[in-house]
Design an enzyme around this catalytic site. Structure first.
Site: not given
Length: 180
Positions: A91, A129, A74, A94, A126-127
């Site tokens: 991505s 949603a 990611h 988003e 850092f992921v």
């Protein structure tokens, strides 16, 4: 649980077509789709919820090292990949939807600092949603999660990745639905 069918229907695809259609649901990790197809798909997997559950099962069954590789696939939020326009289409959309493409210079500097601190502490990006969040919500979550233990944060990142995958499948369903 959504009963609307995905298009193309996962259960009707051969391996190559399935991976082409769903291989990027988990960021740069086509292995999730490959393993899903290899385990077998039926009509229960033709909905976003059904396919999300099957894909989640493959990730949850993976080793911790494989999960770390998935997390590391990611991009940083509002990071160099975003500035260089080197994100996947999902991505990019988003992050833009959360306003990360509209950061002030000070916010961008804060993201850069937090990205560096987070990677230093945990060894992966850092992921989160981001759908439904704005950049201020994300910065707050960033700072809160820096206090997690590495194991708690690995689990949190995987949960966020599952959420991202489910949201991506639901987005595809809405895009294909002629009667939204």
């Amino acid at each position: 649980m959504s009963s609307t069918l995905l298009s193309p229907r996962p259960s009707q695809l051969d391996r190559e077509a399935f991976v082409a259609a769903y291989g990027e649901i988990y960021e740069h990790s086509a292995w999730v789709a490959e393993q899903c197809w290899e385990r077998g798909l039926d009509t229960d997997h033709d909905t976003p919820a059904g396919l999300a559950a099957a894909m989640r099962e493959r990730v949850d069954a993976a080793s911790a090292d494989t999960q770390l590789t998935l997390i590391r696939a990611h991009p940083d939020l509002a990071g160099k990949a975003a500035v260089a326009d080197d994100l996947t289409a999902d991505s990019r959309s988003e992050q833009a939807g959360a306003g990360l493409d509209q950061c002030t210079a000070a916010e961008f500097a804060r993201f850069e600092r937090l990205n560096a601190e987070y990677r230093e502490r945990f060894g992966f990006p850092f992921v989160i949603a981001v759908r439904g969040l704005d950049r201020h919500d994300i910065l707050t979550a960033f700072e809160t999660r820096l206090d997690h233990t590495p194991e708690d944060e690995r689990r949190t990142a995987i949960e966020q990745i599952h959420r991202i995958a489910r949201l991506r499948l639901e987005q595809r369903e809405r895009a294909d639905d002629p009667h939204p």
